[in-house]
Design a protein around this motif. Structure first.
Motif, mmCIF file in Angstrom:
data_model
loop_
_atom_site.group_PDB
_atom_site.id
_atom_site.type_symbol
_atom_site.label_atom_id
_atom_site.label_comp_id
_atom_site.label_asym_id
_atom_site.label_seq_id
_atom_site.Cartn_x
_atom_site.Cartn_y
_atom_site.Cartn_z
ATOM 1 N N SER A 275 -50.660 40.286 -44.063
ATOM 2 C CA SER A 275 -50.076 38.943 -44.072
ATOM 3 C C SER A 275 -48.968 38.824 -43.043
ATOM 4 O O SER A 275 -48.849 37.804 -42.395
ATOM 5 N N GLU B 162 -50.494 38.506 -39.728
ATOM 6 C CA GLU B 162 -51.110 37.184 -39.614
ATOM 7 C C GLU B 162 -50.023 36.125 -39.322
ATOM 8 O O GLU B 162 -50.206 35.257 -38.469
ATOM 9 N N LEU C 234 -49.774 33.773 -36.056
ATOM 10 C CA LEU C 234 -49.738 32.307 -36.150
ATOM 11 C C LEU C 234 -48.504 31.768 -35.442
ATOM 12 O O LEU C 234 -48.550 30.722 -34.806
ATOM 13 N N LYS D 76 -48.980 27.791 -34.458
ATOM 14 C CA LYS D 76 -49.752 27.040 -35.468
ATOM 15 C C LYS D 76 -48.833 26.638 -36.623
ATOM 16 O O LYS D 76 -48.770 27.327 -37.654
ATOM 17 N N LYS E 142 -48.779 24.185 -38.881
ATOM 18 C CA LYS E 142 -49.304 23.825 -40.207
ATOM 19 C C LYS E 142 -49.813 25.076 -40.929
ATOM 20 O O LYS E 142 -49.470 25.335 -42.070
ATOM 21 N N GLU E 143 -50.597 25.873 -40.192
ATOM 22 C CA GLU E 143 -51.193 27.074 -40.797
ATOM 23 C C GLU E 143 -50.120 28.084 -41.220
ATOM 24 O O GLU E 143 -50.265 28.763 -42.228
ATOM 25 N N ILE E 144 -49.045 28.172 -40.442
ATOM 26 C CA ILE E 144 -48.047 29.199 -40.735
ATOM 27 C C ILE E 144 -47.323 28.886 -42.045
ATOM 28 O O ILE E 144 -46.983 29.790 -42.811
ATOM 29 N N GLY F 132 -48.683 27.490 -44.612
ATOM 30 C CA GLY F 132 -49.632 27.938 -45.637
ATOM 31 C C GLY F 132 -49.561 29.454 -45.806
ATOM 32 O O GLY F 132 -49.547 29.966 -46.939
ATOM 33 N N ALA F 133 -49.510 30.177 -44.690
ATOM 34 C CA ALA F 133 -49.495 31.651 -44.751
ATOM 35 C C ALA F 133 -48.204 32.160 -45.391
ATOM 36 O O ALA F 133 -48.221 33.131 -46.158
ATOM 37 N N LYS G 62 -48.467 31.552 -49.058
ATOM 38 C CA LYS G 62 -49.420 32.499 -49.649
ATOM 39 C C LYS G 62 -48.736 33.860 -49.852
ATOM 40 O O LYS G 62 -48.826 34.462 -50.931
ATOM 41 N N ALA H 275 -43.046 26.113 -34.789
ATOM 42 C CA ALA H 275 -43.662 26.808 -35.927
ATOM 43 C C ALA H 275 -42.614 27.644 -36.667
ATOM 44 O O ALA H 275 -42.588 27.703 -37.903
#
Ligand code: B1M
Length: 214
Positions: free
Chosen positions: A7, A10, A14, A19, A21-23, A25-26, A29, A72
């Motif tokens: 993670s 990842e 990101l 990224k 938006k994705e970061i 989320g990560a 998570k 980000a």
């Protein structure tokens, strides 16, 4: 505790790709899986930012890529904020923070602000590229006890001295404790310009800042 290294990698990837938006989320998570907020910050976000910084220095990426990574970074740190903040901390008082005149870097400042807020201190954030007149006016008109000055460029670190000199000229130097920091700043520079404290990272900045309210 499990192994969160995937993670963290990842999150670092990101960040480097910007990224936003994705970061978020990560990060959420990883928090949900029990990863420590400080590890997500150090092993994920700051690792990614350092890699981008190295590529920027070597001319392998340029300002636009660094800007999206910075966006980000700021989004991801905002998502981390509740986990970095100590719950139920009593309000201790106010502090002022800004990045000095001529300097647009805000990620470190934002982290310092977040960590200080986590200690129950209300922060008046004057943003980036902050004029000395604005600093003087805010010290004069607020009851803030601490002033935090961030500088990321070897060309703008001297503005920390000019801000201190402007406060002296206005007769306000002793109204606040002055903390300085940012990548090019050192303890000896802080001593030379008459700051009250220098810290190398945001977590230590928050501890030192909090101690001024004791
Ligand atoms: Co700029 N930039 N940048 N940049 N940028 C650096 C700082 C640089 C080292 C990159 C390099 O060449 N290797 C270099 C400075 C070289 C020097 O001065 N000798 C540089 C340069 C040259 C420039 C421009 C001149 C590039 C150009 O246009 N040609 C330009 C200047 C713009 C300006 O300010 N006038 C510029 C622009 C930018 C972007 C706008 C693209 C972007 C900033 C976006 C933003 O902040 N929103 C950017 C970025 C992102 C970087 C790097 C890659 C990353 C900085 C960062 O956010 N790090 C950086 C290279 C690097 O650092 N590896 C670089 C992560 C952050 C968490 O660390 O801010 O150090 P930092 O904060 C730390 C500690 O220093 C401390 O706590 C934080 C963490 O715990 N801290 C404090 C910070 N403030 C504190 C205050 C305290 C206490 C601790 O008490 C008050």
């Amino acid at each position: 505790m499990g192994d969160f290294s995937t993670s963290f990698d990842e999150i670092s990837e990101l960040l480097q790709k910007g990224k936003a938006k994705e970061i978020v989320g990560a990060v959420e998570k990883a928090l949900g899986e029990g990863a420590a907020a400080a590890d997500i910050l150090d092993k994920g976000l700051l690792t990614g930012m350092n890699i981008i910084g190295g590529k920027f220095k070597r001319g392998e990426v340029f300002v636009p890529e660094v800007l999206v990574a910075a966006r980000a970074m700021n989004r991801a740190s905002a998502a981390l904020k509740p986990a970095l903040t100590e719950a139920g901390v009593q309000s201790a008082g106010k502090a002022i923070i800004c990045t000095v005149k001529g300097d647009l870097h805000d990620i470190g400042k934002n982290l310092v602000r977040m960590m200080i807020e986590g200690k129950g201190i209300e922060v008046l954030d004057l943003g980036v590229d902050c004029a000395n007149e604005k600093i003087v006016e805010t010290v004069q008109n607020s009851d803030a006890k601490v002033l935090c000055l961030s500088a990321l460029l070897t060309t703008t670190m001297y503005m920390q001295k000019e801000a201190i000199d402007a406060l002296k000229a206005a007769g306000l130097r002793d109204k606040v404790k002055i903390m300085v920091g940012g990548a090019p700043v050192t303890q000896s520079f802080a001593d030379e310009i008459g700051a009250d404290a220098y810290t190398a990272d945001a977590a230590t900045a928050a501890e030192v800042c909090r101690a001024f309210y004791n």
